[in-house]
Design a protein around this motif. Structure first.
Motif, PDB file in Angstrom:
ATOM      1  N   ALA A 458       0.434  -1.372   0.036  1.00 54.26           N
ATOM      2  CA  ALA A 458       0.127   0.188   0.177  1.00 54.26           C
ATOM      3  C   ALA A 458       0.947   1.286   0.422  1.00 54.26           C
ATOM      4  N   SER A 459       0.245   2.027  -0.315  1.00 53.32           N
ATOM      5  CA  SER A 459       1.232   3.433  -0.797  1.00 53.32           C
ATOM      6  C   SER A 459       0.519   4.665  -0.819  1.00 53.32           C
ATOM      7  N   SER A 460       0.536   5.835   0.179  1.00 55.10           N
ATOM      8  CA  SER A 460       0.124   7.138   0.615  1.00 55.10           C
ATOM      9  C   SER A 460      -0.191   7.749  -1.183  1.00 55.10           C
ATOM     10  N   VAL A 461       1.563   7.341  -2.226  1.00 55.47           N
ATOM     11  CA  VAL A 461       1.445   8.256  -2.978  1.00 55.47           C
ATOM     12  C   VAL A 461       1.241   7.731  -4.120  1.00 55.47           C
ATOM     13  N   GLY A 462       0.394   8.363  -4.868  1.00 51.56           N
ATOM     14  CA  GLY A 462      -0.904   7.946  -5.565  1.00 51.56           C
ATOM     15  C   GLY A 462      -0.753   8.769  -6.850  1.00 51.56           C
ATOM     16  N   HIS A 463      -0.461   9.060  -7.774  1.00 47.59           N
ATOM     17  CA  HIS A 463      -0.264  10.534  -9.079  1.00 47.59           C
ATOM     18  C   HIS A 463      -1.396  10.199  -9.287  1.00 47.59           C
ATOM     19  N   ASP A 464      -2.263  11.382  -9.257  1.00 52.82           N
ATOM     20  CA  ASP A 464      -1.697  13.198  -8.483  1.00 52.82           C
ATOM     21  C   ASP A 464      -2.682  13.028  -7.714  1.00 52.82           C
ATOM     22  N   SER A 465      -3.124  12.533  -6.964  1.00 56.92           N
ATOM     23  CA  SER A 465      -4.850  12.757  -6.449  1.00 56.92           C
ATOM     24  C   SER A 465      -4.095  12.210  -4.609  1.00 56.92           C
ATOM     25  N   HIS A 466      -3.207  11.430  -5.281  1.00 59.21           N
ATOM     26  CA  HIS A 466      -2.360  10.871  -3.850  1.00 59.21           C
ATOM     27  C   HIS A 466      -3.642  10.825  -2.871  1.00 59.21           C
ATOM     28  N   ASN A 467      -4.729   9.597  -3.189  1.00 61.15           N
ATOM     29  CA  ASN A 467      -4.919   8.510  -2.380  1.00 61.15           C
ATOM     30  C   ASN A 467      -4.238   7.654  -2.033  1.00 61.15           C
ATOM     31  N   ILE A 468      -4.660   6.673  -1.047  1.00 61.25           N
ATOM     32  CA  ILE A 468      -3.424   5.139  -0.793  1.00 61.25           C
ATOM     33  C   ILE A 468      -4.135   4.168  -1.840  1.00 61.25           C
TER      34      ILE A 468
END
Length: 575
Positions: A458-468
């Protein structure tokens, strides 16, 4: 350059004439003349932040032995997101300057999608302290799309206007919403109109023909999304500067090598877009692009021209890019010319040493506690359906472009399931800005190509709105990973068998660490190892690959918190 006085300008003239000792002299080396391509034996004299003398011998108040070295202009990274390095701007400064990068043109739209204009304030404060020249482009697409995802912020033309005159601002950042340009969306047109006559950065993957003409007619001048030589040549022939990208996920340099020549080099530049501390430490930064191009047969002076002079001119930075009197003293001293092995860097006339970084005023972090996703359970990732057929996101290693793969998956009792035999696992996006209604804000689908056999990432870096974004072979591990991100203020998490195997916290807007670049590098190693050894992931950079799955402006199939997105049709798909 710094503002001159009569005294400082007089000193530059006298030091250039050799009637006064220069502030700094690089003695006894050779410099690369990017006009002729020749290596010239000469001292290089510097006064303040400016080169004042070449083609001669000079005395200096401080002299640096450059014997056996080749001096080239400092490198200009023409498009990047500092946030993708996972470190704050001041740490990025210290990380890439030793690789010869003296100018970086950043688009802070990752942070802007979370925090809005506050991200500009943070980056501009940081840019005023960095040893390198960090320039800022004003993010054009916050959010990247208006109807396909939930973003943390929205920026209109009026929100960008107060920043236009800032000395560190170049222009309008990558215009990702090319359908909005072509179909004349009023919000897009407002921004484009305000920046006519200035620099407008492009972002137009696979755009060709008359649609490309229409996009260029809006005043857009660059593109970093070319993945094929024929696409790049068409864009060059229509007046675009092509920014050749080699990041941690998007690796286009080899595909675009055929377009590089002495003739085209004034219209080419290098960029990294997104490059993490692991690859910077293991391969390098722009120095890696230069050495790779040379090793593939590009004449060295062409590669160095693209990395400096051509790049600077594309962004109207006319004061740098040559080793010549009157130019900004951004210089790289190479221990080896052919392999671009950097021995030392000079930034604005200052030899880059640890004391320069220690002297900077500290910039306080912002965006703490920005991960506001609700807690989830394994049940939240069930995919209800009327049948087994489904569109699946197909990973293309080394690309952020994805394929649409239509497959039949295991199906029973109205639910579709993971199929490890087809290398198909689940992918979900969980809205993390606290804007969704109870029970909403989760998009779930399937992805092929990770090689994952167990667990979840899992990542909170999610281009470009940066949802999980979470990818997993097990729904319970997916839920554990998402919930853990909320506890550590964002970052990356690897889970398996109900345990957290590895993690890195990114509490600055859920995107950047509070630690040094060396510490972040060390923290990423167990993450990579856990993904490969415990989960079976076969991708070289799975975390950045995860981060680009929710980008609904890159063809062909993506996912957001609202569901699966057909990017070609710019609409949601019901799976």
């Amino acid at each position: 350059m710094t503002r001159l006085t009569h005294d400082s300008l007089s000193a530059m003239i006298d030091q250039g004439r050799g009637v006064a000792d220069a502030d700094l002299v690089l003695k006894g080396g050779r410099f690369l003349d990017l006009v002729t391509g020749e290596l010239v034996a000469s001292d290089v004299a510097i006064s303040g932040d400016r080169i004042v003398g070449t083609f001669g011998d000079y005395r200096g108040k401080r002299e640096v032995d450059a014997r056996g070295k080749v001096i080239v202009p400092g490198f200009v990274d023409t498009h990047l997101h500092v946030e993708s390095s996972l470190i704050a701007p001041q740490e990025f400064d210290a990380c890439v300057l030793p690789h010869g990068v003296t100018t970086a043109v950043c688009d802070p739209h990752e942070m802007a999608n979370v925090l809005g204009a506050e991200a500009f304030d943070y980056f501009l404060r940081s840019a005023e302290t960095t040893v390198m020249d960090l320039r800022v482009q004003l993010s054009s697409c916050v959010p990247a799309t208006e109807h396909l995802e939930t973003s943390g912020a929205t920026l209109r033309a009026a929100d960008l206007a107060p920043y236009v005159g800032h000395s560190k601002v170049i222009g309008l950042a990558e215009f990702m919403n090319f359908p909005g340009v072509l179909y004349k969306d009023p919000i897009c047109l407002d921004k484009l109109i305000d920046f006519q006559g200035g620099h407008i950065d492009g972002h137009a993957p696979l755009l060709r023909g008359k649609d490309l003409n229409g996009y260029l007619a809006a005043g857009i001048r660059t593109d970093h999304e070319c993945t094929r030589a024929d696409e790049a040549m068409e864009k060059l022939s229509k007046g675009m500067t092509v920014l050749i990208r080699e990041g941690s996920v998007c690796k286009d340099l080899h595909a675009l090598m055929p377009i590089i020549s002495e003739r085209t080099s004034p219209f080419l530049a290098f960029c990294t877009d997104d490059r993490n501390p692991l690859e910077i430490a293991e391969e390098g930064h722009l120095d890696f692009l230069v050495r790779t191009a040379i090793a593939a047969g590009v004449p060295p002076f062409v590669a160095y021209r693209i990395a400096s002079w051509s790049a600077a001119r594309a962004f109207r930075l006319y004061d740098r890019g040559l080793v010549a009197p009157g130019y900004r003293a951004d210089l790289v001293l190479l221990d080896d010319f052919e392999t671009c092995r950097v021995g030392a860097t000079v930034a604005a006339g200052r030899l880059v040493e640890p004391t320069l970084f220690a002297a900077r005023p500290k910039i306080a972090p912002i965006g703490r506690n920005s991960v506001k996703a609700r807690r989830v359970t394994a049940e939240d990732f069930r995919v209800r359906s009327a049948g087994p057929s489904t569109p699946v996101i197909g990973i293309i290693p080394g690309k952020i472009i994805t394929a649409r793969v239509d497959l039949s998956l295991p199906f029973r009792d109205g639910e579709k399931f993971i199929d490890l035999d087809q290398d198909v696992v689940k992918v979900a996006v969980v809205e993390r800005h606290g804007k969704s209604a109870p029970g909403a804000g989760i998009g779930c689908a399937f992805v092929k190509g990770f090689g994952m056999k167990r667990g979840a990432i899992a990542s909170s870096v999610g281009h470009d709105s940066h949802n999980i974004t979470v990818v997993g072979a097990n729904e319970a591990d997916m839920a554990l990973a998402v919930n853990r991100l909320g506890e550590i203020e964002g970052g990356f998490v690897v889970t398996e068998g109900g345990r957290v195997l590895a993690e890195i916290a990114l509490p600055i807007a859920g995107l950047m660490s509070l630690k040094s670049h060396g510490e972040v590098h060390d923290d990423l190693l167990p993450l990579r190892r856990a993904a490969r050894e415990a989960l079976g992931v076969t991708l070289a950079e799975p975390f950045l690959q995860v981060a680009f799955l929710p980008l609904p402006v890159i063809p062909h199939l993506k996912i957001t918190d609202k569901g699966l997105v057909d990017v070609d049709r710019f609409e949601l798909i019901d799976v």
